[in-house]
Design a protein around this motif. Structure first.
Motif, PDB file in Angstrom:
ATOM      1  N   UNK A  43       0.831  -1.200   0.000  1.00  0.00           N
ATOM      2  CA  UNK A  43       0.000   0.000   0.000  1.00  0.00           C
ATOM      3  C   UNK A  43       0.867   1.251   0.000  1.00  0.00           C
ATOM      4  N   UNK A  44       1.889   1.276   0.842  1.00  0.00           N
ATOM      5  CA  UNK A  44       2.749   2.453   0.935  1.00  0.00           C
ATOM      6  C   UNK A  44       3.651   2.596  -0.289  1.00  0.00           C
ATOM      7  N   UNK A  45       4.047   1.474  -0.866  1.00  0.00           N
ATOM      8  CA  UNK A  45       4.926   1.523  -2.037  1.00  0.00           C
ATOM      9  C   UNK A  45       4.181   1.950  -3.295  1.00  0.00           C
ATOM     10  N   UNK A  46       2.848   1.815  -3.295  1.00  0.00           N
ATOM     11  CA  UNK A  46       2.056   2.145  -4.481  1.00  0.00           C
ATOM     12  C   UNK A  46       1.999   3.662  -4.667  1.00  0.00           C
ATOM     13  N   UNK A  47       2.681   4.145  -5.681  1.00  0.00           N
ATOM     14  CA  UNK A  47       2.708   5.579  -5.988  1.00  0.00           C
ATOM     15  C   UNK A  47       1.742   5.840  -7.139  1.00  0.00           C
ATOM     16  N   UNK A 133     -20.412  15.185   0.617  1.00  0.00           N
ATOM     17  CA  UNK A 133     -19.755  16.191  -0.224  1.00  0.00           C
ATOM     18  C   UNK A 133     -18.251  16.241   0.051  1.00  0.00           C
ATOM     19  N   UNK A 134     -17.860  15.766   1.223  1.00  0.00           N
ATOM     20  CA  UNK A 134     -16.450  15.828   1.592  1.00  0.00           C
ATOM     21  C   UNK A 134     -15.636  14.615   1.173  1.00  0.00           C
ATOM     22  N   UNK A 135     -16.224  13.710   0.380  1.00  0.00           N
ATOM     23  CA  UNK A 135     -15.492  12.510  -0.018  1.00  0.00           C
ATOM     24  C   UNK A 135     -14.144  12.836  -0.689  1.00  0.00           C
ATOM     25  N   UNK A 136     -14.084  13.739  -1.659  1.00  0.00           N
ATOM     26  CA  UNK A 136     -12.783  14.037  -2.283  1.00  0.00           C
ATOM     27  C   UNK A 136     -11.751  14.529  -1.266  1.00  0.00           C
ATOM     28  N   UNK A 137     -12.183  15.342  -0.295  1.00  0.00           N
ATOM     29  CA  UNK A 137     -11.259  15.831   0.718  1.00  0.00           C
ATOM     30  C   UNK A 137     -10.787  14.684   1.610  1.00  0.00           C
ATOM     31  N   UNK A 138     -11.705  13.787   1.989  1.00  0.00           N
ATOM     32  CA  UNK A 138     -11.343  12.653   2.834  1.00  0.00           C
ATOM     33  C   UNK A 138     -10.311  11.767   2.132  1.00  0.00           C
ATOM     34  N   UNK A 139     -10.535  11.494   0.860  1.00  0.00           N
ATOM     35  CA  UNK A 139      -9.605  10.665   0.086  1.00  0.00           C
ATOM     36  C   UNK A 139      -8.249  11.366  -0.035  1.00  0.00           C
ATOM     37  N   UNK A 140      -8.278  12.689  -0.232  1.00  0.00           N
ATOM     38  CA  UNK A 140      -7.029  13.450  -0.340  1.00  0.00           C
ATOM     39  C   UNK A 140      -6.248  13.404   0.974  1.00  0.00           C
ATOM     40  N   UNK A 141      -6.953  13.435   2.107  1.00  0.00           N
ATOM     41  CA  UNK A 141      -6.280  13.366   3.401  1.00  0.00           C
ATOM     42  C   UNK A 141      -5.600  12.007   3.584  1.00  0.00           C
ATOM     43  N   UNK A 142      -6.294  10.944   3.188  1.00  0.00           N
ATOM     44  CA  UNK A 142      -5.711   9.602   3.281  1.00  0.00           C
ATOM     45  C   UNK A 142      -4.488   9.507   2.373  1.00  0.00           C
ATOM     46  N   UNK A 143      -4.619  10.021   1.148  1.00  0.00           N
ATOM     47  CA  UNK A 143      -3.493  10.000   0.208  1.00  0.00           C
ATOM     48  C   UNK A 143      -2.287  10.751   0.771  1.00  0.00           C
ATOM     49  N   UNK A 144      -2.543  11.873   1.434  1.00  0.00           N
ATOM     50  CA  UNK A 144      -1.447  12.678   1.984  1.00  0.00           C
ATOM     51  C   UNK A 144      -0.668  11.892   3.045  1.00  0.00           C
ATOM     52  N   UNK A 145      -1.381  11.138   3.878  1.00  0.00           N
ATOM     53  CA  UNK A 145      -0.711  10.340   4.908  1.00  0.00           C
ATOM     54  C   UNK A 145       0.099   9.213   4.269  1.00  0.00           C
ATOM     55  N   UNK A 146      -0.495   8.526   3.290  1.00  0.00           N
ATOM     56  CA  UNK A 146       0.211   7.428   2.631  1.00  0.00           C
ATOM     57  C   UNK A 146       1.436   7.936   1.890  1.00  0.00           C
ATOM     58  N   UNK A 147       1.317   9.091   1.250  1.00  0.00           N
ATOM     59  CA  UNK A 147       2.461   9.681   0.550  1.00  0.00           C
ATOM     60  C   UNK A 147       3.572  10.033   1.537  1.00  0.00           C
TER      61      UNK A 147
END
Length: 208
Positions: A43-47, A133-147
């Motif tokens: 999961x973490x290696x997936x860029x 309505x906040x789904x895109x923001x929630x996904x972006x927050x998860x992506x930021x942590x994984x990145x």
């Protein structure tokens, strides 16, 4: 506009709860669940920027973790028309509680490789006019942590969950505390969990 302050402020509580607490509770559970099931290194290696395959892998793991953990475990809705749900008769205007977590977990255990059940797809974000309505923001927050965590695996190391304590007396399932550390070793494939990871897998069932 034009509404008295108490009524105007009424949505503030639900917005704070669904807009911050859900992400705050989900991210630690995602990391722990992926670690316990042997998916964390991949999961973490997936860029996502490296190509569609990596983006798809991250998307599958995150979406499956959302289904299993159901950050929004229940929803309150109004009945629009008389109907029968199972053996229960409901009438227009009734208020009902939808046990989202039960609906999602009935689809089976955590398995990012399994086909997505369309009946529960994104149910944790609501549906129809009530879709979050906040789904895109929630996904972006998860992506930021994984990145932010990706450099650990790109350096040839892994992240290991070393301790966890489940929060009690809270509205949304969460950890009171959860410790992680970076350890040396090769990137593990899903299912190849050994040592401390194997010992922690049993606790994941009740703690995710």
């Amino acid at each position: 506009p034009g509404r008295p302050p108490p009524e105007a402020l009424a949505p503030a509580g639900p917005l704070d709860l669904t807009g911050t607490e859900t992400s705050e509770s989900f991210v630690p559970r995602l990391v722990a669940l992926a670690a316990d099931t042997g998916w964390l290194d991949q999961l973490l290696a997936a860029d996502p920027g490296a190509g569609p395959e990596a983006a798809a892998l991250r998307g599958r793991v995150v979406e499956e973790a959302l289904r299993v953990t159901a950050p929004t475990p229940a929803m309150l809705r109004s009945v629009r028309a008389d109907a029968t749900v199972g053996d229960v008769r409901v009438r227009a205007g009734d208020r009902v509680v939808i046990a989202t977590i039960s609906c999602c977990k009935d689809a089976g255990p955590f398995d990012p490789d399994a086909p997505v059940d369309p009946a529960v797809r994104h149910l944790w974000f609501g549906a129809g006019p009530h879709f979050c309505l906040g789904m895109p923001l929630a996904v972006a927050q998860v992506d930021a942590v994984l990145d932010a965590l990706r450099p650990v695996v790109t350096a040839g190391r892994s992240i290991e969950v070393v301790d966890r304590a489940v929060a009690r007396g809270v509205l949304l399932p969460a950890y009171r505390s959860r410790g992680v550390r970076a350890v040396g070793g090769e990137v593990r494939a899903p299912g190849q969990v050994g040592g401390a990871g194997a010992a922690g897998a049993g606790g994941a069932a009740g703690g995710v």
